[in-house]
Design a protein around this motif. Structure first.
Motif, PDB file in Angstrom:
ATOM      1  N   ILE A 186      17.549  18.910 -19.999  1.00 42.76           N
ATOM      2  CA  ILE A 186      17.397  17.511 -20.413  1.00 42.76           C
ATOM      3  C   ILE A 186      16.413  17.409 -21.581  1.00 42.76           C
ATOM      4  O   ILE A 186      16.638  16.665 -22.541  1.00 42.76           O
ATOM      5  CB  ILE A 186      16.933  16.644 -19.224  1.00 42.76           C
ATOM      6  N   SER A 187      15.345  18.194 -21.523  1.00 38.64           N
ATOM      7  CA  SER A 187      14.373  18.189 -22.631  1.00 38.64           C
ATOM      8  C   SER A 187      14.907  18.945 -23.845  1.00 38.64           C
ATOM      9  O   SER A 187      14.442  18.743 -24.971  1.00 38.64           O
ATOM     10  CB  SER A 187      13.055  18.810 -22.171  1.00 38.64           C
ATOM     11  N   PHE A 188      15.887  19.813 -23.608  1.00 40.85           N
ATOM     12  CA  PHE A 188      16.453  20.602 -24.707  1.00 40.85           C
ATOM     13  C   PHE A 188      17.151  19.724 -25.743  1.00 40.85           C
ATOM     14  O   PHE A 188      17.025  19.953 -26.951  1.00 40.85           O
ATOM     15  CB  PHE A 188      17.440  21.631 -24.151  1.00 40.85           C
ATOM     16  N   ILE A 189      17.902  18.718 -25.295  1.00 37.20           N
ATOM     17  CA  ILE A 189      18.753  17.944 -26.207  1.00 37.20           C
ATOM     18  C   ILE A 189      17.952  17.276 -27.325  1.00 37.20           C
ATOM     19  O   ILE A 189      18.253  17.462 -28.509  1.00 37.20           O
ATOM     20  CB  ILE A 189      19.602  16.927 -25.420  1.00 37.20           C
ATOM     21  N   PRO A 190      16.893  16.497 -27.021  1.00 37.70           N
ATOM     22  CA  PRO A 190      16.121  15.915 -28.140  1.00 37.70           C
ATOM     23  C   PRO A 190      15.416  16.963 -28.982  1.00 37.70           C
ATOM     24  O   PRO A 190      15.294  16.810 -30.201  1.00 37.70           O
ATOM     25  CB  PRO A 190      15.128  14.985 -27.445  1.00 37.70           C
ATOM     26  N   ALA A 191      14.947  18.031 -28.353  1.00 38.85           N
ATOM     27  CA  ALA A 191      14.279  19.093 -29.114  1.00 38.85           C
ATOM     28  C   ALA A 191      15.265  19.790 -30.039  1.00 38.85           C
ATOM     29  O   ALA A 191      14.940  20.139 -31.178  1.00 38.85           O
ATOM     30  CB  ALA A 191      13.642  20.103 -28.156  1.00 38.85           C
TER      31      ALA A 191
END
Length: 741
Positions: A679-684
């Motif tokens: 989930i944190s990967f997508i914006p990063a």
């Protein structure tokens, strides 16, 4: 032997027997003339093409004058034809015209020959207006229309992320039509044109100053120059006088490969220019033919020799003039004439001559009942039907180029992308940095080579990607291999203790498959490091998607087994027979197969491909993998997320079931970490620039893999190695219903 004639018209200085009209010798046009003669002689020596027929030719110089080009065109029409003989009963004076090399001259000559249905093939007139068969029904060409070139230039500008540009054109059909087509394509690509200025005939110095001042003061620093080579040279001289540096020039094929005199000031202005050029070709035997010039053959060969070697063949000249011996060696000359790396226009000329030869061959060899006309008849009028056969030629040159004409009389459009770089001795070097092929899928029509590109001002644009040699790449490789080694160690531990209760509980076969998939997850991160290629781009995303789908499918199967095992303890409940080992294997295979199908569709419809990103840094080019289809990529991620969500929910529901070793509790933690990472990967991923995008993706792969590995298997390994007394059936059944094992 039957002799038929080609009429060859050219602008500027060419091979002729008795007269000349230009003051400055043009070696490029002399090369064009020699190429035509080479092709004709090659055809006449070919027993398989036009057997028994000899091609003749008459060659004229239009003297850079439209008026004279029309006069020269009328000359062969007014000459009497040869009388037919026994071997040649259908002879006429003229059967085809090859020329001219610019649009205005081509239009003028076409107006002369069109009423007589004599076909004309241009080898360098690119104006899109010439594709209009209502105006030019007898005109064909072996060079692509500017309609395609303008679209190629728009895509090239878009490729580099230049969305704000200016244009300079000539005020005639060639320039106006070319820029109009570019403007339309640019609008489709989201490119804005700040200004569009025209260069007219007879422009004064003051007119040039006013135009260049506008360009220098404009906010757009990328300028498209859609100009003929002669006009571009005059414009360039004015740019030098006005010191118009710091602009990124984009050029059309007319001037992008035009050799300029040695002048460092030229490179200050146009250094780093990028644009389109005709495809080059190595024509067997042509260079040797061009080098074999007899300076005493005719006036133009003599002038070529004297110009090239800066000497005189006249014995009566002053003693102060260098004398030519006639034995000077052209192989020692580095010039536009001898440069086989620039056989772009000669390639088009060669094809034009051969197209006529193939058309005549098909006409001469036509047999009654097999012809292309009504009732399969052959040509009744030899003169007027040459055009019909010429439109239908379809052959491949000896060096592999396919030659045919479409309904507009145009060839298949293809271009090379050229970058102006500084060569030896102050000369400009034309470096091929890519290609444009409109037949490729949308978004992949421009392909850039792995070469250094020079920008305006001579700045080098370094190519950057996450490599194995840099610290970050090496560190990620070490972490990836470390994770794979730990996984292999756990596999060995589980295999050695395969008969113990901890390993056997909850389907050891699925556990081994899960460990195998985790090792692949660690290793697949290696495909993201290194210079992207077609194969690595396709492999990295599909391997990631399939291995993680297999991994989560195994965990999902284990979670379902935990839930069903405890439901099976209820009296009279035989639910486990519906989800035994065979069903578990089938479920894992089914869930994984769905991801395999998604990846196959991705690779078939719009696969990932190497892409040079110019958006983030002016001085650097980021070499990365374009997703090809963002929908497919997020479908792969979405499917993994879907499986993970189901697995997390089921594991969460089973977390409090009685068991001294409740695996659902560990699966819950592993899924919590897994979901948090991705989930944190997508914006990063979206916000990271350049090669750090790849690093973020690798980090997500490694972090989630370690999370799954440690949360699920670390507790088991701890019991197996350090607490063997707990690795008993009695201990595991201490709080577990008897039917759950």
């Amino acid at each position: 032997m039957c002799r038929i004639y080609l009429f060859i018209l050219n602008k500027d200085v060419l091979y002729m027997e008795f007269w000349k009209c230009t003051e400055v010798f043009n070696e490029r046009e002399f090369q064009n003339a020699k190429t035509m003669i080479f092709a004709i002689e090659e055809i006449n020596n070919n027993s398989n093409l036009l057997p028994g027929v000899s091609l003749g030719y008459k060659m004229y110089d239009a003297c850079t004058s439209i008026h004279l080009s029309i006069k020269r065109a009328l000359a062969p029409l007014n000459e009497p034809g040869e009388q037919p003989n026994q071997t040649c009963s259908r002879i006429t004076p003229l059967h085809a015209v090859i020329g001219m090399s610019s649009t205005s001259y081509t239009q003028a000559v076409a107006s002369v020959f069109q009423p007589f249905q004599i076909p004309q093939i241009s080898y360098f007139s690119t104006c899109g207006c010439l594709s209009d068969k209502t105006k030019y029904p007898t005109l064909l060409r072996t060079v692509s229309s500017d309609f395609h070139q303008s679209r190629a230039l728009a895509q090239l500008v878009k490729y580099f992320g230049w969305n704000w540009v200016g244009t300079v054109r000539t005020d005639n059909d060639y320039g106006n039509d070319g820029v109009a087509a570019f403007a339309q394509a640019a609008q489709e690509e989201g490119i804005c044109i700040e200004y569009s200025v025209a260069i007219t005939n007879g422009m004064t110095r003051q007119n040039y100053i006013k135009l260049i001042t506008l360009i220098k003061q404009a906010s757009a620093k990328v300028v498209l120059a859609f100009l003929p080579a002669v006009d571009m040279k005059a414009f360039l001289d004015q740019l030098v006088l006005e010191n118009a540096t710091g602009l990124q020039w984009v050029g059309n094929l007319s001037w992008m490969t035009k050799r300029l005199p040695v002048n460092i000031e030229y490179f200050k202005i146009l250094g780093g220019a990028i644009g389109m050029a005709l495809p080059n070709a190595i024509i067997p035997g042509l260079r040797e033919y061009l080098l074999n010039v007899n300076p005493y053959r005719d006036a133009y060969s003599k002038e070529f020799w004297e110009t090239t070697f800066a000497c005189s063949l006249n014995t009566t000249d002053s003693l102060k003039v260098n004398k030519c011996t006639g034995s000077e060696n052209l192989r020692n000359v580095n010039s536009e004439y001898t440069d086989e790396k620039e056989f772009r226009v000669p390639n088009c000329i060669y094809k034009a001559v051969y197209a006529v030869a193939h058309a005549l061959h098909n006409l001469y060899t036509c047999k009654t009942g097999q012809g292309p006309f009504t009732n399969n008849t052959c040509a009744n009028n030899f003169q007027t039907e040459v055009l019909h056969y010429l439109k239908k030629v379809n052959f491949t040159t000896m060096y592999g180029d396919h030659v045919y004409f479409d309904v507009n009389g145009d060839p298949e459009p293809r271009y090379e992308i050229i970058n102006w770089q500084q060569g030896e001795g102050g000369l400009i070097k034309y470096v091929t940095v890519g290609t444009y092929d409109p037949s490729s899928p949308q978004g992949q029509q421009i392909k850039m080579n792995n070469v250094t590109i020079i920008w305006a001002g001579g700045q080098t644009a370094d190519i950057e990607f996450l490599s194995f040699g840099e610290i970050m790449g090496s560190l990620l490789v070490v972490i990836s291999l470390f994770g794979a080694c730990i996984t292999m160690f756990i596999i060995l531990v589980f295999f050695y203790y395969r008969d113990t209760p901890v390993v056997r509980a909850n389907n050891s076969e699925i556990s081994f498959l899960l460990l195998f998939s985790l090792s692949l997850c660690f290793l697949c991160s290696l495909t993201f490091i290194g210079q992207p290629s077609d194969w690595s781009c396709m492999l990295r995303h599909t391997a990631f998607g399939i291995t993680f789908a297999l991994c989560i499918s195994c965990i999902l199967a284990k979670t379902i087994v935990v839930l069903m095992a405890f439901r099976a303890t209820l009296p009279g409940n035989n639910i486990m027979k519906w989800f035994g080992p065979s069903q578990q294997r089938l479920s894992v295979a089914s869930f994984t197969l769905m991801q395999v199908l998604i990846c196959l569709l991705w690779l078939i419809l719009s696969p990932p491909f190497p892409y040079k990103n110019f958006k983030y840094y002016k001085e650097r080019i980021i070499l990365e993998c374009d997703l090809g289809s963002s929908v497919a990529f997020y479908s792969v991620l979405g499917y993994i997320g879907f499986l993970s969500a189901i697995c997390f929910i089921l594991a969460f529901l089973a977390r409090n079931l009685p068991d001294n070793f409740n695996e659902a509790k560990f699966i819950t933690f592993s899924m919590l970490i897994f979901c948090a990472v991705w989930i944190s990967f997508i914006p990063a991923y979206i916000s990271s620039p350049g090669k750090y995008t790849v690093a973020v993706e690798i980090f997500a792969i490694l972090a989630s893999s370690f999370g799954l590995l440690f949360c699920i298997f670390a507790p088991k390994c701890y019991v197996i190695i350090f607490k063997p007394y707990k690795n008993t059936k009695k201990h595991l059944m201490g709080k577990m219903p008897s039917k759950s094992l």
